[in-house]
Design a protein around this motif. Structure first.
Motif, PDB file in Angstrom:
ATOM      1  N   THR A   2      -6.495  -1.314  -5.951  1.00 12.83           N
ATOM      2  CA  THR A   2      -7.647  -0.604  -5.407  1.00 12.83           C
ATOM      3  C   THR A   2      -7.221   0.833  -5.126  1.00 12.83           C
ATOM      4  N   LEU A   3      -7.996   1.786  -5.636  1.00 14.77           N
ATOM      5  CA  LEU A   3      -7.699   3.200  -5.452  1.00 14.77           C
ATOM      6  C   LEU A   3      -8.744   3.808  -4.527  1.00 14.77           C
ATOM      7  N   THR A   4      -8.282   4.431  -3.447  1.00 10.16           N
ATOM      8  CA  THR A   4      -9.186   5.067  -2.491  1.00 10.16           C
ATOM      9  C   THR A   4      -8.769   6.526  -2.329  1.00 10.16           C
ATOM     10  N   PRO A  41      -7.114  10.006  -7.968  1.00  8.49           N
ATOM     11  CA  PRO A  41      -7.344   8.674  -8.535  1.00  8.49           C
ATOM     12  C   PRO A  41      -7.368   8.652 -10.065  1.00  8.49           C
ATOM     13  N   LEU A  54      -3.179   3.817  -2.813  1.00  8.02           N
ATOM     14  CA  LEU A  54      -3.098   2.748  -3.805  1.00  8.02           C
ATOM     15  C   LEU A  54      -2.760   1.455  -3.072  1.00  8.02           C
ATOM     16  N   GLU A  77       0.851  -1.189   0.000  1.00  5.74           N
ATOM     17  CA  GLU A  77       0.000   0.000   0.000  1.00  5.74           C
ATOM     18  C   GLU A  77       0.882   1.232   0.000  1.00  5.74           C
ATOM     19  N   ASN A  98     -11.187   4.293 -12.151  1.00  2.00           N
ATOM     20  CA  ASN A  98     -10.714   5.119 -11.039  1.00  2.00           C
ATOM     21  C   ASN A  98     -10.864   4.450  -9.673  1.00  2.00           C
ATOM     22  N   LYS A  99     -11.255   3.160  -9.653  1.00  2.00           N
ATOM     23  CA  LYS A  99     -11.448   2.482  -8.371  1.00  2.00           C
ATOM     24  C   LYS A  99     -10.730   1.139  -8.267  1.00  2.00           C
ATOM     25  N   LEU A 112      -3.856   8.521 -11.434  1.00  2.00           N
ATOM     26  CA  LEU A 112      -3.285   7.211 -11.117  1.00  2.00           C
ATOM     27  C   LEU A 112      -3.883   6.146 -12.039  1.00  2.00           C
ATOM     28  N   TRP A 113      -5.177   6.255 -12.274  1.00  2.00           N
ATOM     29  CA  TRP A 113      -5.883   5.298 -13.135  1.00  2.00           C
ATOM     30  C   TRP A 113      -5.277   5.268 -14.534  1.00  2.00           C
ATOM     31  N   THR A 122      -4.385   9.769  -3.168  1.00  2.00           N
ATOM     32  CA  THR A 122      -4.990   8.446  -3.334  1.00  2.00           C
ATOM     33  C   THR A 122      -4.202   7.401  -2.551  1.00  2.00           C
TER      34      THR A 122
END
Length: 143
Positions: free
Chosen positions: A96-98, A21, A106, A14, A71-72, A24-25, A104
């Motif tokens: 998983t992106l939060t 996000p 990751l 992590e 994006n998630k 990052l996506w 974010t």
């Protein structure tokens, strides 16, 4: 005759990344960006798409997109055939992106390591940390 235990181990890495996000996506799903931080590839963000990741060491990973939620979440198989069965790997990588207050979180989880695959497991732990460091460099220099 007894069945071999099918228990497997997971590698989880992590990292809090100071980018939204959406940015990052793009780095996780655009082939030219994936190549900059991970490996050469023919990725397409479509469930069921089969693609290869080609490592600088000459190895080829067989992958298939399993799940995608823009994006998630992104999940794909990460399979490696080796002449030595001990190095064969049937695994699944899930990103998983939060969103957080500053960017974010990751999370990468790679599941499917057999108990006898200590070297592959350790290698994945170290490898993903290096991949994430490269990912941050790519994010820092892209819009």
């Amino acid at each position: 005759m007894t069945n071999r235990a099918t228990e497997t181990r997971s590698v989880v890495v992590e990292r809090e990344i100071a980018h939204p996000p959406e940015k990052l996506w793009r780095a996780l799903t655009q082939p030219h960006l994936i190549e900059e931080w991970l490996m050469k590839n023919d990725f397409k963000p479509t469930v069921g798409h089969r693609f290869n990741l080609r490592g600088e060491w000459g190895g080829v990973l067989d992958c298939e997109v399993l799940a995608i939620e823009p994006n998630k979440t992104l999940s794909y198989t990460w399979n490696f055939k080796h002449d030595d069965a001990a190095y064969d790997l049937q695994s699944v990588v899930t990103f998983t992106l939060t969103p957080t207050g500053t960017g974010t979180l990751l999370r990468m989880e790679q599941t499917g390591f057999r108990p006898d695959q200590k070297q592959a497991y350790g290698g994945a732990h170290a490898g993903w940390k290096q991949f994430f460091a490269k990912l941050e460099e790519v994010l820092a220099r892209t819009d």
